[in-house]
Design a protein around this motif. Structure first.
Motif, PDB file in Angstrom:
ATOM      1  N   LEU A  20       0.848  -1.185   0.000  1.00 24.61           N
ATOM      2  CA  LEU A  20       0.000   0.000   0.000  1.00 24.61           C
ATOM      3  C   LEU A  20       0.883   1.234   0.000  1.00 24.61           C
ATOM      4  O   LEU A  20       1.484   1.591   1.024  1.00 24.61           O
ATOM      5  CB  LEU A  20      -0.922  -0.002   1.220  1.00 24.61           C
TER       6      LEU A  20
ATOM      7  N   THR B 188       1.324   4.642   0.533  1.00 17.72           N
ATOM      8  CA  THR B 188       0.458   5.480   1.374  1.00 17.72           C
ATOM      9  C   THR B 188       0.709   6.959   1.132  1.00 17.72           C
ATOM     10  O   THR B 188       1.819   7.465   1.330  1.00 17.72           O
ATOM     11  CB  THR B 188       0.694   5.144   2.860  1.00 17.72           C
TER      12      THR B 188
ATOM     13  N   HIS C 268      -7.451   4.142   9.925  1.00 24.19           N
ATOM     14  CA  HIS C 268      -7.955   3.179   8.938  1.00 24.19           C
ATOM     15  C   HIS C 268      -7.876   1.753   9.478  1.00 24.19           C
ATOM     16  O   HIS C 268      -7.643   0.801   8.733  1.00 24.19           O
ATOM     17  CB  HIS C 268      -7.160   3.304   7.638  1.00 24.19           C
TER      18      HIS C 268
ATOM     19  N   PHE D 284      -2.696   3.800  -1.741  1.00 22.54           N
ATOM     20  CA  PHE D 284      -3.573   3.965  -0.581  1.00 22.54           C
ATOM     21  C   PHE D 284      -3.746   5.454  -0.308  1.00 22.54           C
ATOM     22  O   PHE D 284      -2.825   6.121   0.185  1.00 22.54           O
ATOM     23  CB  PHE D 284      -2.977   3.244   0.624  1.00 22.54           C
TER      24      PHE D 284
ATOM     25  N   ALA E 188      -4.875   7.873   1.920  1.00 21.64           N
ATOM     26  CA  ALA E 188      -5.205   7.816   3.355  1.00 21.64           C
ATOM     27  C   ALA E 188      -5.926   9.056   3.856  1.00 21.64           C
ATOM     28  O   ALA E 188      -6.654   8.995   4.851  1.00 21.64           O
ATOM     29  CB  ALA E 188      -3.927   7.598   4.167  1.00 21.64           C
TER      30      ALA E 188
ATOM     31  N   LEU F  14      -6.993   2.835  -3.406  1.00 18.72           N
ATOM     32  CA  LEU F  14      -7.772   2.334  -2.281  1.00 18.72           C
ATOM     33  C   LEU F  14      -8.161   3.506  -1.392  1.00 18.72           C
ATOM     34  O   LEU F  14      -7.296   4.256  -0.939  1.00 18.72           O
ATOM     35  CB  LEU F  14      -6.962   1.315  -1.481  1.00 18.72           C
TER      36      LEU F  14
END
Length: 411
Positions: A5, A7, A22, A55, A57, A79
């Protein structure tokens, strides 16, 4: 299965709190995968063989992402669980990436569905990486009647990572002459013993065909080839035999092998094998009924492992050498063909193999298929002659993979 991921979190957001913000989605992912949280500043430490997801975030990371555009994994899988304004940022990022021609998708919603989707995307990624570096041997040259089946070697390598390698027929002739009848006698007897019947072909034909198989296999091993396409008609003048038996046996051994130097079809067969693990049948659409949506596919070779029974015949057009008449199992099948010089178009359909036909004026292996979609594609917008058939319904898997690689589906 490992997912990385990458980030992206706002500089206003403390890195230590990414996990706590998360926790729900990360905990769920860790039930199924080994999850590595990679700070975006370490993106260059990942290799092309690492399956990576972007990811998102927090909100406010749009500029951070586009600053790392060149390093982002392709296609871009974003994501976003919606916490910390992450979905809003993901929507903006996805739109920007797509405007730059990059395939992009957002993973968001119910956790079980996200897990399923990641598994599919990982499968596509692994198939793509498997293709990278594979070598397709072009033995001889494409048949001169395949006027719409060319491939640009450079473009195909850029898009798919595969390399087409030109190999002179003289290499095959050399090994063919070095292979003696005694070396192949036992293999010929063994194969004949497994056949349902032997018709037009003679024992001498079988020996020649098996010698040719041994010669081609030596070249495959020397050149480290994953697949070959053979200029089979040109072989006949020099060897007195056809390549049908050789191609059948090579396919059974997992070396993807196709006829007539068809560059597009051999790539299709290779992609099918990498993605599904299944061998396939390269054939001519020989009869088309647009009213009933039925087609008959026919060719003089098929991997014997794909058949229920097989008959040793001669080659239909030349009435020489060895041809294989395979009796194929009925049931669900998938028809696929990758086309265009850059291999960025494809046809895909499913249907039911209803019977093995036995027309006297067609190639030896013949199957009738009732398509689930209109058969008039073959009459209105075909991607060339040869098409590829495999047993089972793999439409979703193949469509997903080809769409992920920005290919256009032809209906």
């Amino acid at each position: 299965m490992v997912i990385n991921l990458i980030t992206f979190a706002s500089l206003l957001h403390k890195q230590a709190s990414v996990r706590s913000s998360h926790e729900v989605i990360l905990t769920e992912l860790e039930k199924y995968f080994i999850v590595n949280l990679i700070d975006y500043q370490d993106i260059n430490k990942l290799s092309p063989d690492d399956f990576s997801v972007i990811f998102v975030a927090t909100g406010g990371v749009e500029r951070l992402v586009i600053q790392h555009f060149e390093q982002l994994p392709r296609p871009a899988i974003l994501l976003a669980d919606g916490m910390q304004n992450s979905l809003a940022a993901a929507l903006e990022i996805s739109s920007w990436l797509r405007s730059r021609g990059m395939k992009s998708e957002i993973l968001h919603g119910e956790l079980p569905e996200i897990i399923k989707r990641i598994i599919v995307l990982h499968s596509n990624f692994m198939a793509q990486r498997s293709l990278f570096g594979m070598r397709i041997g072009v033995i001889g040259a494409p048949s001169n009647w395949l006027i719409a089946s060319n491939v640009d070697y450079l473009l195909s390598k850029r898009r798919w990572g595969v390399e087409y390698v030109d190999i002179p027929l003289e290499h095959i002739y050399e090994y063919y002459e070095q292979t003696t009848d005694d070396e192949v006698g036992e293999a010929c007897a063994s194969l004949a013993g497994k056949a349902l019947a032997c018709r037009e072909a003679t024992p001498e034909d079988m020996i020649k065909a098996m010698r040719l198989y041994r010669a081609i296999k030596k070249v495959v091993e020397e050149e480290n080839l994953s697949a070959i396409t053979l200029s089979c008609f040109r072989l006949i003048e020099q060897t007195g035999t056809t390549g049908c038996l050789a191609l059948a046996l090579l396919n059974d051994e997992g070396i993807i092998a196709g006829c007539e130097g068809d560059l597009q079809s051999i790539f299709t067969m290779l992609a099918v094998k990498v993605l599904t693990g299944k061998p396939s049948f390269m054939a001519n659409p020989s009869l088309i009924n647009a009213r009933t949506n039925e087609i008959v596919l026919a060719h003089c070779t098929v991997g014997i492992a794909q058949t229920e029974k097989f008959i040793i015949r001669n080659h239909f057009e030349t009435e020489s050498g060895i041809g294989i008449q395979g009796i194929m199992p009925t049931g669900d099948v998938t028809i696929v063909k990758c086309g265009s010089e850059s291999l960025d178009e494809y046809y895909l359909a499913t249907g039911t193999l209803t019977e093995n036909t036995n027309y006297i004026n067609m190639c030896r292996t013949q199957v009738r298929i009732k398509l689930n979609t209109p058969a008039d594609y073959f009459l209105k917008s075909p991607l060339g002659n040869h098409h590829i058939m495999l047993h089972g319904n793999y439409e979703k898997v193949l469509d997903e993979f080809l769409q992920a690689n920005t290919c256009k589906r032809v209906e």
